[in-house]
Design an enzyme around this catalytic site. Structure first.
Site, PDB file in Angstrom:
ATOM      1  N   SER A  60       0.742  -1.052  -0.068  1.00 30.77           N
ATOM      2  CA  SER A  60      -0.034   0.249  -0.072  1.00 30.77           C
ATOM      3  C   SER A  60       0.767   1.197   0.068  1.00 30.77           C
ATOM      4  O   SER A  60       0.240   2.251   0.058  1.00 30.77           O
ATOM      5  CB  SER A  60      -0.871  -0.124   1.170  1.00 30.77           C
ATOM      6  OG  SER A  60      -2.104  -0.834   1.098  1.00 30.77           O
ATOM      7  N   LYS A  63      -0.295   3.594  -2.667  1.00 27.14           N
ATOM      8  CA  LYS A  63      -1.303   4.705  -2.479  1.00 27.14           C
ATOM      9  C   LYS A  63      -0.612   6.219  -2.596  1.00 27.14           C
ATOM     10  O   LYS A  63      -1.342   7.192  -2.683  1.00 27.14           O
ATOM     11  CB  LYS A  63      -1.955   4.366  -1.455  1.00 27.14           C
ATOM     12  CG  LYS A  63      -2.904   3.193  -1.441  1.00 27.14           C
ATOM     13  CD  LYS A  63      -3.893   3.032  -0.316  1.00 27.14           C
ATOM     14  CE  LYS A  63      -4.646   1.914  -0.493  1.00 27.14           C
ATOM     15  NZ  LYS A  63      -3.814   0.517  -0.149  1.00 27.14           N
ATOM     16  N   SER A 117      -5.518   3.442   4.660  1.00 27.09           N
ATOM     17  CA  SER A 117      -5.174   2.419   3.738  1.00 27.09           C
ATOM     18  C   SER A 117      -6.242   1.581   3.031  1.00 27.09           C
ATOM     19  O   SER A 117      -6.395   0.577   2.839  1.00 27.09           O
ATOM     20  CB  SER A 117      -3.905   1.440   4.085  1.00 27.09           C
ATOM     21  OG  SER A 117      -3.198   1.035   3.156  1.00 27.09           O
ATOM     22  N   LYS A 224       2.882   6.603   5.418  1.00 21.84           N
ATOM     23  CA  LYS A 224       2.064   5.583   4.802  1.00 21.84           C
ATOM     24  C   LYS A 224       2.546   4.015   5.225  1.00 21.84           C
ATOM     25  O   LYS A 224       3.865   3.989   5.229  1.00 21.84           O
ATOM     26  CB  LYS A 224       2.048   5.755   3.303  1.00 21.84           C
ATOM     27  CG  LYS A 224       1.083   4.779   2.428  1.00 21.84           C
ATOM     28  CD  LYS A 224      -0.191   5.066   2.606  1.00 21.84           C
ATOM     29  CE  LYS A 224      -1.014   4.005   2.431  1.00 21.84           C
ATOM     30  NZ  LYS A 224      -1.260   2.834   3.379  1.00 21.84           N
TER      31      LYS A 224
END
Length: 303
Positions: A60, A63, A117, A224
């Site tokens: 992820s 993203k 997420s 993140k």
């Protein structure tokens, strides 16, 4: 070939490290992450690196690039987008609490994708792009090339595909670029958030997947997290440590909380010169992953 392979396996871990920060010895810093990099965000100096050129799935962390493409496109963050079965198909029916057919402003979907997420939100952002998901992914790869991320490739917007790959060095470039976007800084460091959906009307509460952000333990500017079986536990962030703005990249960590533990070890090393130890299981995991990488690299070079 066998002798070359064995010689590569014999390389000590510190051979992958950079010159010591503040005169500290990188050998005193043990991490649970297979790949890592720390960069001074203000000067560009590489403070620490460990196998930063290994190409790995990034889960992820994808993203972050998704967010940059959305913001670069100047699409309205207030425009309402609808979540569809096509979005569920794009994430291989991966679980999401979002109801099919419900609606949310694009900006809210972007916030959920970054802070918590939310995979369905990332899929919907790609589908609601001029030209659809394929055009969106093409923009992601073009952006990567523009940033000099030569070992990075994307195939989807969520990171659920293990074919989304990069290196710690490339991820440092990504987080440096992302930190220049105020929206990404705000959304990725949102601690908790309640999203108000329409058609039907319902609310869902979300929390940040980075505990350092969620509990406000660190001064984090961008964050993140990511996880896939193939990628391990991953974390990228920009944070202020001891008065310095640093870019942190930890890829393929062993254990759910290992990236957070690695961040703490790096911080301790920067402050004292000693980073502490990691669990034996994490050390075994790293040796296995590095051996696999070196074996693959040796085979490729011979071919």
């Amino acid at each position: 070939m066998i002798s070359l392979f064995l010689s590569l396996l014999a390389l000590p871990a510190m051979a992958a490290n950079s010159a010591p920060a503040k005169g500290y010895n990188p050998a005193n810093l043990q991490l649970a992450s297979v790949s890592a990099m720390v960069v001074d965000a203000d000067t560009g100096e590489v403070v620490y690196q460990k196998y930063s050129d290994i190409v790995k799935p990034i889960a992820s962390l994808t993203k972050v690039m998704t967010a940059m493409v959305v913001l670069d496109s100047k699409q309205s963050l207030r425009e309402v987008i609808r979540f569809s079965q096509e979005d569920r198909k794009a994430i291989n029916n991966y679980y999401s609490r979002i109801r099919m057919g419900s609606e949310l402003p694009r900006g809210e979907a972007l916030r959920l994708a970054l802070m918590s997420s939310e995979n369905l939100a990332a899929a919907a952002l790609g589908r609601n792009f001029p030209g659809g998901t394929s055009a969106f992914v093409a923009k992601m790869n073009a952006k990567a090339r523009a940033l000099g991320m030569k070992d990075t490739h994307y195939v989807d917007t969520s990171g659920l595909s293990h074919h989304n790959v990069s290196t710690a060095a490339d991820m440092a470039k990504l987080i440096a670029a992302a930190a220049k976007y105020p929206v990404i800084a705000e959304y990725s460091t949102t601690t908790t958030h309640t999203a108000n959906f329409r058609r039907p009307g319902y609310n869902l509460a979300y929390v940040n997947t980075n505990s350092l952000v969620r509990y406000q333990r660190w001064d984090v500017a961008v964050s993140k997290t990511g996880y896939l079986n193939e990628a391990g536990r991953c974390l990228v962030m920009k944070a202020n440590v001891d008065g310095k703005n640093l870019l942190f990249v930890m890829l393929d960590s062993f254990g759910k909380t290992s990236p957070i533990g690695d961040a703490g070890r790096i911080k301790r090393w920067l402050e004292t010169g000693k980073g502490g130890n990691v669990a034996t299981a994490a050390q075994v995991y790293q040796k296995k992953k590095v051996s696999e990488y070196l074996a693959a690299r040796t085979t490729a070079s011979i071919r």
